[in-house]
Design an enzyme around this catalytic site. Structure first.
Site, PDB file in Angstrom:
ATOM      1  N   GLU A   1     -28.237  43.905 -59.015  1.00  0.00           N
ATOM      2  CA  GLU A   1     -28.270  42.947 -60.130  1.00  0.00           C
ATOM      3  C   GLU A   1     -27.015  42.074 -60.143  1.00  0.00           C
ATOM      4  OE1 GLU A   1     -28.498  45.564 -63.513  1.00  0.00           O
ATOM      5  OE2 GLU A   1     -30.578  46.122 -63.117  1.00  0.00           O
ATOM      6  N   PRO A   2     -26.766  41.315 -59.086  1.00  0.00           N
ATOM      7  CA  PRO A   2     -25.549  40.506 -59.064  1.00  0.00           C
ATOM      8  C   PRO A   2     -25.668  39.298 -59.984  1.00  0.00           C
ATOM      9  CG  PRO A   2     -26.902  39.964 -57.173  1.00  0.00           C
ATOM     10  CD  PRO A   2     -27.609  41.093 -57.889  1.00  0.00           C
ATOM     11  N   GLY A   3     -24.617  38.981 -60.676  1.00  0.00           N
ATOM     12  CA  GLY A   3     -24.598  37.784 -61.516  1.00  0.00           C
ATOM     13  C   GLY A   3     -23.469  36.870 -61.090  1.00  0.00           C
TER      14      GLY A   3
ATOM     15  N   TYR B   1     -11.555  37.089 -73.490  1.00  0.00           N
ATOM     16  CA  TYR B   1     -11.024  38.133 -72.602  1.00  0.00           C
ATOM     17  C   TYR B   1      -9.635  37.803 -72.064  1.00  0.00           C
ATOM     18  CZ  TYR B   1     -16.161  38.359 -72.160  1.00  0.00           C
ATOM     19  OH  TYR B   1     -17.514  38.361 -72.397  1.00  0.00           O
TER      20      TYR B   1
ATOM     21  N   ARG C   1     -14.569  32.402 -72.242  1.00  0.00           N
ATOM     22  CA  ARG C   1     -13.930  33.532 -71.548  1.00  0.00           C
ATOM     23  C   ARG C   1     -12.417  33.638 -71.781  1.00  0.00           C
ATOM     24  NH1 ARG C   1     -13.782  34.483 -66.870  1.00  0.00           N
ATOM     25  NH2 ARG C   1     -14.403  36.650 -66.967  1.00  0.00           N
TER      26      ARG C   1
ATOM     27  N   GLY D   1     -21.753  43.649 -60.740  1.00  0.00           N
ATOM     28  CA  GLY D   1     -20.351  43.974 -60.994  1.00  0.00           C
ATOM     29  C   GLY D   1     -19.327  43.442 -60.024  1.00  0.00           C
TER      30      GLY D   1
ATOM     31  N   CYS E   1     -10.089  24.241 -84.153  1.00  0.00           N
ATOM     32  CA  CYS E   1      -9.035  24.585 -85.099  1.00  0.00           C
ATOM     33  C   CYS E   1      -8.779  26.070 -85.170  1.00  0.00           C
ATOM     34  CB  CYS E   1      -9.374  24.005 -86.464  1.00  0.00           C
ATOM     35  SG  CYS E   1      -9.275  22.226 -86.374  1.00  0.00           S
ATOM     36  N   GLU E   2      -8.421  26.645 -84.054  1.00  0.00           N
ATOM     37  CA  GLU E   2      -7.816  27.974 -84.074  1.00  0.00           C
ATOM     38  C   GLU E   2      -6.996  28.165 -82.815  1.00  0.00           C
ATOM     39  OE1 GLU E   2     -10.281  31.632 -83.199  1.00  0.00           O
ATOM     40  OE2 GLU E   2     -11.750  30.422 -84.265  1.00  0.00           O
TER      41      GLU E   2
END
Ligand code: LLP
Length: 419
Positions: free
Chosen positions: A275-277, A318, A314, A240, A343-344
């Site tokens: 659990e670092p990502g 988000y 991303r 996190g 195309c959006e």
């Protein structure tokens, strides 16, 4: 700190000029720096220097590339996996099964069996139902699954809603208020050895306070569980920790995180799992792209790059910010809308962004793309899958081939009865 720096006016990954990679591999392409990955792994481990007994399990979802996992395996990291696919990658990279933790709310029976056969270190059970199913499967195989119960502490992590996981209405873990009773029920089952608890409240956290609140609640739960006669030997504190996406952005440093963890957990007497990502991989990668053309706009020009939302999702998903800069800046600046070819309208990396002046044919990068970048790619608009490159000093290698749209089409079939 990362190893993407300007040298003689050209952005390099370590000692490799990015135009060399663009020339050799084409664009768009993800470029990772081995030295940066190793540095981040070391900094994180050193930050936890005061935690005597620990396992750092890299969250494979952040960057599952085999070469990246191999680098991190070399740093002694284990793996946090959420599917059998991720587990197989971790094993293929040489990560020892006992250093693998399996999280996720929807583990299938087949996945449980595969993970039991592989002899992974720990299952993080996310519901009473899942615990009962795992117990039955393991008992049927004559095995005992080592397990922790993931609890939902009902803490607002203060991050984007779509990446918050520790609020009461999120799907993750069991409500902390019911954890004692569920733990007692599951602890009685043959086939599982319930030895700990786990928590993960969200990603890209820019404040340690919610983490400290969650860890405090978990500590109280550990005390209560021990009081009820359960031996708690393992506590998983999840991942996190946020990383800076913007220049000058101030985020809690790993050392501050480590100090907080050491303070909160000093009397726990349990092995801690992390659990670092993102904090390991985020700033160890960039997405290298070429400007297709610059189109006049009503207000600002559109810089149309050859990377798109299918390559780096991303911003579209988000509203995430990724720093954007020229590979060979000429000194001038422009204000532009940075968009991909899809195309959006969602295929927009930034609107009204001040950035280096760019023309058609110029190379540019999106920074902080080493975590949740290539791994979230799709082939939308039949664009294929982007290539990945790992740099090590003055050498580089393609660590994931570009998968052309034709290869994806080749896996499709038109049934005979369609004529
Ligand atoms: N452990 C568990 C159980 C997780 O669910 C996650 C991330 C991590 C560890 C690693 O978290 P990190 O240290 O990277 O923050 N796609 C989103 C992020 C989703 C994170 C999901 N879980 C993004 O691009 O921001």
């Amino acid at each position: 700190m990362d190893h993407f720096t300007l040298k003689d006016g050209v952005l390099h990954a370590e000692d490799v000029p990015l135009p060399l990679i663009a020339e050799a591999v084409g664009t768009p392409v993800y470029v990772y720096s081995r030295a940066t990955l190793e540095r981040h792994a070391r900094v994180f481990r050193e930050a936890l220097g005061n935690v005597p007994d620990k396992l750092i399990a890299f969250a494979v979802k952040a960057n599952p590339n085999l070469a990246v996992l191999k680098v991190l395996q070399g740093q002694g990291l284990g793996a946090d996996v959420v599917s059998v696919g991720e587990m197989r990658r971790a094993l293929a990279a040489g990560i020892a099964p006992e250093k693998i933790v399996f999280s996720g709310v929807g583990k299938t029976a087949a996945e449980m069996r595969a993970a039991l056969e592989a002899g992974i270190g720990q299952f993080n059970i996310e519901s009473e139902e899942e615990g009962a199913e795992l117990a039955a499967i393991a008992a049927g195989m004559g095995l005992t699954a080592q397990c922790a119960l993931r609890v939902n502490p009902d803490v607002d992590a203060g991050t984007h809603d779509k990446i918050s996981t520790g609020k009461a209405d999120n799907k993750f873990g069991v409500p902390i208020s019911a954890a004692g009773q569920i733990f007692a029920t599951l602890a009685r089952l043959p086939g599982i050895h319930l030895r700990g608890v786990a928590v993960h409240i969200g990603s890209q956290l820019n404040d340690l306070a919610p983490l400290e609140t969650a860890f405090g609640k978990l500590g109280a739960l550990v005390t209560a569980l021990r009081g009820a006669g359960h031996a708690i030997t393992h506590v998983d504190l999840g991942g996190g920790l946020g990383v800076p996406y913007r220049r000058g952005e101030q985020l809690p440093q790993p050392a501050e995180y480590g100090a907080m963890v050491a303070r909160v957990t000093k009397d726990w007497g349990a092995r801690l799992i992390f659990e670092p990502g993102r904090v390991i991989a985020g700033n160890a990668g960039v997405l290298l792209t070429r400007v297709i053309r610059v189109k006049r706009g009503i207000r600002d020009p559109f810089v149309i790059v050859d990377a798109a939302m299918n390559d780096l999702a991303r911003p579209a998903l988000y509203g995430a910010y990724h720093h954007f800069e020229a590979v060979a800046p000429r000194g001038g600046k422009m204000v532009a809308n940075i968009v991909g070819p899809i195309c959006e309208t969602g295929d927009t990396f930034a609107m009204g962004r001040e950035c280096d002046a760019l023309d058609a044919g110029d190379l540019a990068v999106f920074r902080t793309a080493g975590a949740y970048g290539a791994t979230m790619a799709s082939s939308y608009n039949s664009r294929g899958f982007v290539a990945e490159v790992l740099v090590d000093g003055d050498r580089f290698a393609v660590v994931a081939d570009r998968i052309e749209a034709g290869a994806i089409m080749a896996a499709e079939r038109v049934p005979e009865w369609l004529g």
